[in-house]
Design a protein around this motif. Structure first.
Motif, PDB file in Angstrom:
ATOM      1  N   SER A 215       0.819  -1.217   0.000  1.00 18.82           N
ATOM      2  CA  SER A 215       0.000   0.000   0.000  1.00 18.82           C
ATOM      3  C   SER A 215       0.851   1.264   0.000  1.00 18.82           C
ATOM      4  CB  SER A 215      -0.925   0.011   1.224  1.00 18.82           C
ATOM      5  OG  SER A 215      -0.175   0.080   2.424  1.00 18.82           O
ATOM      6  N   GLN A 216       2.174   1.105   0.131  1.00 20.29           N
ATOM      7  CA  GLN A 216       3.083   2.250   0.123  1.00 20.29           C
ATOM      8  C   GLN A 216       3.215   2.788  -1.304  1.00 20.29           C
ATOM      9  OE1 GLN A 216       4.170   3.358   2.936  1.00 20.29           O
ATOM     10  NE2 GLN A 216       5.623   4.932   2.347  1.00 20.29           N
ATOM     11  N   LYS A 217       2.899   4.037  -1.483  1.00 24.70           N
ATOM     12  CA  LYS A 217       2.902   4.629  -2.820  1.00 24.70           C
ATOM     13  C   LYS A 217       4.328   4.895  -3.308  1.00 24.70           C
ATOM     14  CE  LYS A 217      -1.599   6.861  -2.269  1.00 24.70           C
ATOM     15  NZ  LYS A 217      -2.339   8.145  -2.279  1.00 24.70           N
ATOM     16  N   PRO A 218       4.570   4.725  -4.614  1.00 25.45           N
ATOM     17  CA  PRO A 218       5.900   5.017  -5.173  1.00 25.45           C
ATOM     18  C   PRO A 218       6.235   6.501  -5.028  1.00 25.45           C
ATOM     19  CG  PRO A 218       4.584   3.716  -6.700  1.00 25.45           C
ATOM     20  CD  PRO A 218       3.647   4.176  -5.623  1.00 25.45           C
ATOM     21  N   THR A 219       7.499   6.795  -4.974  1.00 26.52           N
ATOM     22  CA  THR A 219       7.949   8.175  -4.903  1.00 26.52           C
ATOM     23  C   THR A 219       9.116   8.370  -5.856  1.00 26.52           C
ATOM     24  OG1 THR A 219       8.862   9.892  -3.451  1.00 26.52           O
ATOM     25  CG2 THR A 219       9.458   7.622  -2.959  1.00 26.52           C
ATOM     26  N   PHE A 220       9.275   9.575  -6.347  1.00 21.11           N
ATOM     27  CA  PHE A 220      10.370   9.875  -7.255  1.00 21.11           C
ATOM     28  C   PHE A 220      11.588  10.435  -6.518  1.00 21.11           C
ATOM     29  CE2 PHE A 220       6.586  10.112  -9.949  1.00 21.11           C
ATOM     30  CZ  PHE A 220       6.963   9.243 -10.962  1.00 21.11           C
ATOM     31  N   VAL A 282      20.419   3.278   0.575  1.00 23.65           N
ATOM     32  CA  VAL A 282      19.272   4.182   0.683  1.00 23.65           C
ATOM     33  C   VAL A 282      18.045   3.420   0.215  1.00 23.65           C
ATOM     34  CG1 VAL A 282      18.230   6.334  -0.082  1.00 23.65           C
ATOM     35  CG2 VAL A 282      20.708   6.217   0.255  1.00 23.65           C
ATOM     36  N   VAL A 283      16.996   3.412   1.003  1.00 25.33           N
ATOM     37  CA  VAL A 283      15.760   2.725   0.628  1.00 25.33           C
ATOM     38  C   VAL A 283      15.003   3.592  -0.366  1.00 25.33           C
ATOM     39  CG1 VAL A 283      13.547   1.826   1.443  1.00 25.33           C
ATOM     40  CG2 VAL A 283      15.613   1.515   2.819  1.00 25.33           C
ATOM     41  N   ILE A 284      14.784   3.054  -1.550  1.00 28.24           N
ATOM     42  CA  ILE A 284      14.086   3.770  -2.617  1.00 28.24           C
ATOM     43  C   ILE A 284      12.790   3.036  -2.925  1.00 28.24           C
ATOM     44  CG2 ILE A 284      14.217   4.567  -5.013  1.00 28.24           C
ATOM     45  CD1 ILE A 284      17.258   4.602  -4.711  1.00 28.24           C
ATOM     46  N   GLN A 285      11.717   3.784  -3.042  1.00 25.18           N
ATOM     47  CA  GLN A 285      10.415   3.190  -3.309  1.00 25.18           C
ATOM     48  C   GLN A 285       9.928   3.651  -4.681  1.00 25.18           C
ATOM     49  OE1 GLN A 285       8.768   0.879  -2.475  1.00 25.18           O
ATOM     50  NE2 GLN A 285       6.592   1.196  -2.691  1.00 25.18           N
ATOM     51  N   GLY A 286      10.436   2.991  -5.727  1.00 26.46           N
ATOM     52  CA  GLY A 286       9.987   3.297  -7.080  1.00 26.46           C
ATOM     53  C   GLY A 286       8.748   2.482  -7.434  1.00 26.46           C
ATOM     54  N   LEU A 292      13.977   2.384 -14.157  1.00 27.83           N
ATOM     55  CA  LEU A 292      15.063   3.245 -13.709  1.00 27.83           C
ATOM     56  C   LEU A 292      15.163   3.339 -12.188  1.00 27.83           C
ATOM     57  CD1 LEU A 292      14.634   6.206 -16.233  1.00 27.83           C
ATOM     58  CD2 LEU A 292      16.286   4.322 -16.356  1.00 27.83           C
ATOM     59  N   ILE A 293      14.015   3.415 -11.519  1.00 24.52           N
ATOM     60  CA  ILE A 293      14.000   3.595 -10.071  1.00 24.52           C
ATOM     61  C   ILE A 293      13.581   2.287  -9.406  1.00 24.52           C
ATOM     62  CG2 ILE A 293      13.035   4.914  -8.161  1.00 24.52           C
ATOM     63  CD1 ILE A 293      12.449   7.164 -10.112  1.00 24.52           C
ATOM     64  N   PRO A 294      14.461   1.662  -8.628  1.00 23.53           N
ATOM     65  CA  PRO A 294      14.117   0.385  -8.003  1.00 23.53           C
ATOM     66  C   PRO A 294      13.121   0.556  -6.866  1.00 23.53           C
ATOM     67  CG  PRO A 294      16.233   1.146  -7.202  1.00 23.53           C
ATOM     68  CD  PRO A 294      15.813   2.114  -8.278  1.00 23.53           C
ATOM     69  N   SER A 295      12.556  -0.539  -6.427  1.00 25.20           N
ATOM     70  CA  SER A 295      11.666  -0.544  -5.269  1.00 25.20           C
ATOM     71  C   SER A 295      12.198  -1.570  -4.278  1.00 25.20           C
ATOM     72  CB  SER A 295      10.226  -0.887  -5.682  1.00 25.20           C
ATOM     73  OG  SER A 295       9.407  -0.983  -4.527  1.00 25.20           O
ATOM     74  N   HIS A 296      12.908  -1.091  -3.286  1.00 23.23           N
ATOM     75  CA  HIS A 296      13.468  -1.997  -2.292  1.00 23.23           C
ATOM     76  C   HIS A 296      12.374  -2.630  -1.436  1.00 23.23           C
ATOM     77  CE1 HIS A 296      17.181   0.651  -2.905  1.00 23.23           C
ATOM     78  NE2 HIS A 296      17.454  -0.529  -3.435  1.00 23.23           N
ATOM     79  N   LEU A 297      11.280  -1.923  -1.231  1.00 28.40           N
ATOM     80  CA  LEU A 297      10.175  -2.499  -0.474  1.00 28.40           C
ATOM     81  C   LEU A 297       9.562  -3.688  -1.211  1.00 28.40           C
ATOM     82  CD1 LEU A 297       8.173   0.471   1.094  1.00 28.40           C
ATOM     83  CD2 LEU A 297       9.494  -1.291   2.268  1.00 28.40           C
ATOM     84  N   MET A 298       9.490  -3.600  -2.548  1.00 29.07           N
ATOM     85  CA  MET A 298       8.963  -4.720  -3.310  1.00 29.07           C
ATOM     86  C   MET A 298       9.877  -5.945  -3.174  1.00 29.07           C
ATOM     87  SD  MET A 298       6.105  -3.734  -4.669  1.00 29.07           S
ATOM     88  CE  MET A 298       5.860  -2.733  -3.187  1.00 29.07           C
ATOM     89  N   GLY A 299      11.180  -5.700  -3.098  1.00 30.68           N
ATOM     90  CA  GLY A 299      12.116  -6.799  -2.889  1.00 30.68           C
ATOM     91  C   GLY A 299      11.882  -7.468  -1.549  1.00 30.68           C
ATOM     92  N   MET A 300      11.676  -6.670  -0.499  1.00 33.31           N
ATOM     93  CA  MET A 300      11.362  -7.225   0.811  1.00 33.31           C
ATOM     94  C   MET A 300      10.024  -7.951   0.774  1.00 33.31           C
ATOM     95  SD  MET A 300      12.153  -7.699   4.008  1.00 33.31           S
ATOM     96  CE  MET A 300      13.467  -6.523   4.407  1.00 33.31           C
ATOM     97  N   GLY A 301       9.056  -7.347   0.089  1.00 32.24           N
ATOM     98  CA  GLY A 301       7.727  -7.955   0.000  1.00 32.24           C
ATOM     99  C   GLY A 301       7.753  -9.314  -0.668  1.00 32.24           C
ATOM    100  N   PHE A 302       8.660  -9.502  -1.638  1.00 25.96           N
ATOM    101  CA  PHE A 302       8.764 -10.796  -2.313  1.00 25.96           C
ATOM    102  C   PHE A 302       9.106 -11.908  -1.319  1.00 25.96           C
ATOM    103  CE2 PHE A 302      11.726 -13.960  -4.037  1.00 25.96           C
ATOM    104  CZ  PHE A 302      10.899 -14.593  -4.955  1.00 25.96           C
ATOM    105  N   PHE A 303      10.109 -11.672  -0.472  1.00 26.75           N
ATOM    106  CA  PHE A 303      10.516 -12.692   0.487  1.00 26.75           C
ATOM    107  C   PHE A 303       9.446 -12.903   1.562  1.00 26.75           C
ATOM    108  CE2 PHE A 303      14.715 -11.351  -1.151  1.00 26.75           C
ATOM    109  CZ  PHE A 303      15.154 -12.583  -1.612  1.00 26.75           C
ATOM    110  N   LEU A 304       8.731 -11.827   1.915  1.00 23.53           N
ATOM    111  CA  LEU A 304       7.639 -11.970   2.872  1.00 23.53           C
ATOM    112  C   LEU A 304       6.531 -12.849   2.310  1.00 23.53           C
ATOM    113  CD1 LEU A 304       7.301  -8.323   4.265  1.00 23.53           C
ATOM    114  CD2 LEU A 304       8.358 -10.283   5.366  1.00 23.53           C
TER     115      LEU A 304
END
Length: 320
Positions: A215-220, A282-286, A292-304
């Motif tokens: 539910s966390q919105k992407p940011t630039f 740096v945690v980036i939420q793309g 171009l912009i990664p989403s580290h939260l999505m990476g964590m979400g995959f393992f969860l």
């Protein structure tokens, strides 16, 4: 006295009006302030900012079930050895940090959830409504606000108990419960239905965490505080649950063997370890589909999600 103070003030104002003295004083003040800031930041990031995600953590020896030893040991490690930073006041170096406090609070949430599971299921005789007093007290202490220091005027105008003092007492209660199990004064029911209940509680907790992540919105922006805190909070929860799964495997070895869950359990532990081992500068939420912009939260979400799916499969097998 009044005349004396007036003379001193006049002397000071005249001194400030002397150009070279004023410049010298300002330079000295700015230089001293700069040195203070560098030292303060150095303490914060060099000594205080320790995120301990050692997958081979071994708790101190204690009487009782392995799961209880991990709960008490992990709590004491974060409070006593690494220092509790979530309630650091502004004049301590830890006040400037946010990753470590989020990580520690994530560990605390997992410890609290498992303590509640102990109280409600593992430490209760089937068909009994009796609650173990040590676990009841420990569960209550772990609900104490993690950011509360000596003073919290939203709660009281008088000094209050610090968060770490409450958590230390909780660890003492957990150890007391472990000793009571060894002395046959408390129970630790190693049944398949109890293990399933513990697994389902962890799975439900992960489900809520996955919901927050997605539910966390992407940011630039290169840095988003909310995403940063969520990432490290999730990392702490996954890390603690990974250690607790290893402890449950030891406590319920017979149940796991009888249901042929050895390989499945090992793969589940691996998913938790890989999630807790994620390291980013740096945690980036793309956006999920961004090139171009990664989403580290999505990476964590995959393992969860992977770990939660594996836990549900284990729970289904234990149900049969």
């Amino acid at each position: 006295m009044r005349l004396f103070l007036q003379r001193k003030w006049h002397s000071f104002t005249q001194w400030c009006k002397t150009p070279w003295q004023t410049i010298s004083f300002v330079r000295f003040f700015v230089l001293g302030l700069a040195v203070l800031v560098v030292v303060w930041l150095g303490l914060a990031f060099g000594l205080v900012h320790i995120i301990d995600d050692d997958p081979d953590y071994t708790p101190p020896e204690m009487a009782g079930p392995r799961t209880v030893a991990v709960l008490a040991g992990l709590l004491e490690r974060e409070v006593n050895d690494h220092g509790w930073t979530a309630n650091d006041p502004w004049f301590l170096p830890g006040w400037i940090l946010d990753n470590k406090p989020s990580y520690q609070q994530g560990i605390l949430r997992s410890i609290s959830r498992m303590t509640i599971e102990l109280r409600d299921s593992l430490a209760r005789v089937r068909g009994s409504s009796t609650v173990d007093p040590n676990l009841e007290r420990a569960a209550g202490l772990l609900q104490y606000p993690p950011d509360r220091w000596y003073f919290d005027f939203s709660a009281s105008i008088l000094p209050v108990a610090r968060a770490e003092s409450q958590y230390r007492q909780a660890a003492v209660r957990l150890r007391a419960y472990g000793e009571a199990v060894v002395a046959d004064e408390a129970v630790y029911e190693r049944r398949a239905d109890n293990l399933r209940a513990a697994i389902e509680r962890i799975s439900a907790d992960l489900g809520a965490l996955v919901g927050q992540i997605y539910s966390q919105k992407p940011t630039f922006w290169l840095w988003d505080r909310d995403s940063d805190n969520l990432f490290y909070g999730a990392k702490g929860q996954v890390y603690a649950y990974g250690l607790l799964l290893a402890a449950l495997r030891e406590d319920f070895a017979d149940v796991i063997d009888n249901h042929n869950l050895g390989n499945q359990w090992a793969r589940t532990e691996e998913s938790f370890q890989r999630g807790s081992a994620l390291q980013v500068w740096v945690v980036i939420q793309g956006a999920p589909d961004s090139q171009l912009i990664p989403s580290h939260l999505m990476g964590m979400g995959f393992f969860l999600l992977q770990g939660r799916t594996q836990l549900k499969e284990i729970a289904d097998i234990l149900r049969n």
